[in-house]
Design a protein around this motif. Structure first.
Motif, PDB file in Angstrom:
ATOM      1  N   VAL A  72      -7.611  -5.931   2.700  1.00 54.04           N
ATOM      2  CA  VAL A  72      -6.456  -5.109   3.060  1.00 54.04           C
ATOM      3  C   VAL A  72      -6.929  -4.012   4.004  1.00 54.04           C
ATOM      4  O   VAL A  72      -7.914  -3.334   3.719  1.00 54.04           O
ATOM      5  CB  VAL A  72      -5.795  -4.497   1.806  1.00 54.04           C
ATOM      6  CG1 VAL A  72      -4.672  -3.553   2.197  1.00 54.04           C
ATOM      7  CG2 VAL A  72      -5.305  -5.595   0.885  1.00 54.04           C
ATOM      8  N   ALA A 122      -4.802   6.360  -1.172  1.00 48.02           N
ATOM      9  CA  ALA A 122      -4.116   5.090  -0.909  1.00 48.02           C
ATOM     10  C   ALA A 122      -4.216   4.227  -2.155  1.00 48.02           C
ATOM     11  O   ALA A 122      -5.286   4.111  -2.760  1.00 48.02           O
ATOM     12  CB  ALA A 122      -4.740   4.378   0.275  1.00 48.02           C
ATOM     13  N   THR A 123      -3.090   3.622  -2.551  1.00 41.12           N
ATOM     14  CA  THR A 123      -3.041   2.804  -3.752  1.00 41.12           C
ATOM     15  C   THR A 123      -2.486   1.424  -3.401  1.00 41.12           C
ATOM     16  O   THR A 123      -1.476   1.315  -2.701  1.00 41.12           O
ATOM     17  CB  THR A 123      -2.129   3.460  -4.813  1.00 41.12           C
ATOM     18  OG1 THR A 123      -2.599   4.789  -5.051  1.00 41.12           O
ATOM     19  CG2 THR A 123      -2.146   2.676  -6.114  1.00 41.12           C
ATOM     20  N   LEU A 124      -3.137   0.384  -3.885  1.00 44.06           N
ATOM     21  CA  LEU A 124      -2.684  -0.995  -3.697  1.00 44.06           C
ATOM     22  C   LEU A 124      -1.901  -1.405  -4.939  1.00 44.06           C
ATOM     23  O   LEU A 124      -2.366  -1.217  -6.069  1.00 44.06           O
ATOM     24  CB  LEU A 124      -3.898  -1.903  -3.489  1.00 44.06           C
ATOM     25  CG  LEU A 124      -3.677  -3.299  -2.960  1.00 44.06           C
ATOM     26  CD1 LEU A 124      -2.973  -3.279  -1.608  1.00 44.06           C
ATOM     27  CD2 LEU A 124      -5.007  -4.021  -2.823  1.00 44.06           C
ATOM     28  N   VAL A 141       0.856  -1.180   0.000  1.00 39.38           N
ATOM     29  CA  VAL A 141       0.000   0.000   0.000  1.00 39.38           C
ATOM     30  C   VAL A 141       0.893   1.230   0.000  1.00 39.38           C
ATOM     31  O   VAL A 141       1.846   1.319   0.776  1.00 39.38           O
ATOM     32  CB  VAL A 141      -0.906   0.024   1.250  1.00 39.38           C
ATOM     33  CG1 VAL A 141      -1.713   1.318   1.310  1.00 39.38           C
ATOM     34  CG2 VAL A 141      -1.833  -1.170   1.271  1.00 39.38           C
ATOM     35  N   VAL A 162      -5.622  -0.604   6.248  1.00 43.54           N
ATOM     36  CA  VAL A 162      -4.574   0.390   6.510  1.00 43.54           C
ATOM     37  C   VAL A 162      -4.928   1.037   7.842  1.00 43.54           C
ATOM     38  O   VAL A 162      -6.010   1.588   8.004  1.00 43.54           O
ATOM     39  CB  VAL A 162      -4.513   1.451   5.388  1.00 43.54           C
ATOM     40  CG1 VAL A 162      -3.471   2.513   5.722  1.00 43.54           C
ATOM     41  CG2 VAL A 162      -4.223   0.784   4.060  1.00 43.54           C
TER      42      VAL A 162
END
Length: 170
Positions: free
Chosen positions: A167, A157-159, A136, A169
């Motif tokens: 997921v 937020a980028t996966l 992440v 965070v």
């Protein structure tokens, strides 16, 4: 329920509601001359990376069936003594015709390598690929400080890749 473990040759058709474990505790290849049908009560237990299969390329534990293979039940992935590099794909079931998928996969997460075994099905094989856990990243955000009140901020937020698991965070 019983266990068929190790390697060798089974003649005829096999219907399994028990544990079939090629390569566990012995030779890595178990060959079945007829059909193989695994019921919802059955388990196929494999050890990726077994060096006892006699073919070129990456070494792996394999289950060979020379005819129709029907899957259900559980795939139980047993951790190998030595993990292959991330990105390695191993074949754990090879057949002339495959239908169905496993209902449950155990042993998929590999925390020691920050990875997991991704299961893929084709018309004649089941393969496991050791895949890195997604990461992440959170983009920076900034705001001009004021004298009163509050300023909402949005962080993106980028996966890095799709994840088979939720997921979080924190």
């Amino acid at each position: 329920a019983g266990v068929v473990a190790g390697g060798g040759f089974l003649g005829g058709n096999v219907t399994s509601a028990a544990v079939v474990a090629p390569g566990v505790g012995g030779n890595g290849t178990l060959t079945i001359s007829g059909t193989y049908a695994q019921s919802s009560a059955g388990t196929l237990q494999v050890v990726p990376g077994s060096s006892l299969l006699h073919i070129p390329g990456p070494a792996f534990a394999a289950r060979h069936a020379e005819s129709q293979t029907t899957l259900a039940g559980t795939l139980d992935i047993v951790a190998p003594a030595t993990l292959p590099p991330v990105g390695t794909t191993v074949t754990v079931l090879l057949t002339s015709s495959l239908s169905g998928t496993f209902d449950t996969v155990l042993g998929q997460d590999v925390p020691a390598a920050n990875a997991y075994w991704q299961v893929s099905y084709s018309a004649n094989a089941v393969q496991l690929t050791l895949t890195a856990d997604p990461t992440v990243s959170i983009a920076d955000a900034s705001a001009t400080e004021g004298d009163s009140g509050y300023t909402p901020m949005i962080f993106t937020a980028t996966l890095s890749a799709p994840s088979p698991d939720p997921v979080t965070v924190a």
